[in-house]
Enzyme design. Structure first.
Site, PDB file in Angstrom:
ATOM      1  CD  GLU A   1    -114.882 -70.144  60.811  1.00 18.86           C
ATOM      2  OE1 GLU A   1    -115.381 -68.622  60.919  1.00 18.86           O
ATOM      3  OE2 GLU A   1    -114.813 -71.164  61.963  1.00 18.86           O
TER       4      GLU A   1
ATOM      5  NE  ARG B   1    -106.887 -53.270  88.721  1.00 17.22           N
ATOM      6  CZ  ARG B   1    -106.734 -53.754  89.892  1.00 17.22           C
ATOM      7  NH1 ARG B   1    -106.624 -55.245  90.038  1.00 17.22           N
ATOM      8  NH2 ARG B   1    -107.354 -52.863  90.848  1.00 17.22           N
TER       9      ARG B   1
END
Ligand SMILES: C[S@@+](CC[C@H](N)C(=O)[O-])C[C@H]1O[C@@H](n2cnc3c(N)ncnc32)[C@H](O)[C@@H]1O
Length: 246
Positions: A116, A154
């Site tokens: 939670e 990347r």
């Protein structure tokens, strides 16, 4: 760049960071991803990392101590300063500008929540920044961490075989990318636009820019409203709009 991930599922993040461009970046020594499991820092016999929330209600809350000890161990593993990010649906929404900013850091720690919530005191005292990957709720921060690692991995110098490809990508200059085609020229699904076969580099560059502007106008007009277009780009866009009305 080194990225330490605090997660109950380090094997998940490790597997995600082993493939494709990010895996290659790790093989090339451009990126180094390490997982740290807070369960390894739990002190009770059951290796507990969560407890019921004060005040009642559903779900479990991640305990401060195992998370804090895992964070401390990750920080101590490298002397360089580090920015600690909590992946959270309540964080600032991730954008390519943010990715570019984070990709310049030498070190990051990514904290993945589960259940939670994470005890708010840990977030207040140990986290520099909260980042969300979108307005939806995942069951854990691992996928969000993998998204962030992929996007920053990347952009590391040398990660892509052709660095120019990242400059053409959507959002790199505020617009969406243009459409791309490859062989065969003729197919039952359609023809490759003739200009791309012309060998005329100026005409190809103009066509691509016009398509990028047109696509952004059609799909993400709010991006176009923020872009600083040059006078000739406004003309390309007008041409695109006229062509689409025909
Ligand atoms: C089930 S979610 C908890 C959601 C929390 N109760 C709330 O509403 O803000 C468990 C964990 O998944 C991660 N998470 C969920 N959605 C996310 C999102 N959109 N971006 C980043 N992390 C997310 C966070 O690390 C979060 O602590």
């Amino acid at each position: 760049m080194r990225v330490d991930v605090i997660t109950l599922f380090p094997e998940f993040v490790d597997a995600a960071a082993r493939v494709g461009v990010v895996g290659r970046a790790q093989d090339r020594g451009l990126l180094d991803v390490h997982g740290w499991n807070p369960r390894d820092y739990a002190t009770d016999a059951y290796r507990r990392v969560d407890e019921r929330p004060f005040g009642g209600g559903p779900g479990m809350v991640m305990l401060i101590e195992p998370l804090r000890d895992a964070l401390r161990a990750a920080r101590a593993a490298d002397p360089r300063p580090v920015r600690t990010i909590f992946l959270s649906p309540q964080g600032t929404r991730l954008t390519q500008d943010k990715v570019r900013e984070l990709a310049k850091e030498d070190r990051l720690i990514l904290l993945c929540g589960r259940y939670e919530a994470v005890d708010e005191r840990l977030i207040e005292h140990e986290v520099d920044e909260e980042i969300s990957i979108g307005d939806y709720v995942l069951s854990g921060g691992e996928l969000a961490a993998a998204v962030l690692i992929d996007a920053i991995g990347r952009l590391q110098d040398g990660a892509l075989n052709d660095a120019a490809s990242a400059q053409q990508d959507s959002f790199s200059d505020g617009l969406l990318d243009c459409p791309h085609y490859t062989r065969p020229v003729t197919h039952e699904l359609g023809e490759v636009p003739a200009v791309l076969l012309s060998g005329d580099h100026a005409a190809i560059a103009k066509w691509r820019r016009k398509q990028a502007l047109g696509r952004t106008w059609q799909r993400r007009p709010e991006l176009l409203a923020r872009a600083m277009l040059k006078p000739e780009e406004n003309l390309f866009l007008l041409e695109f709009q006229k062509d689409t009305k025909k």
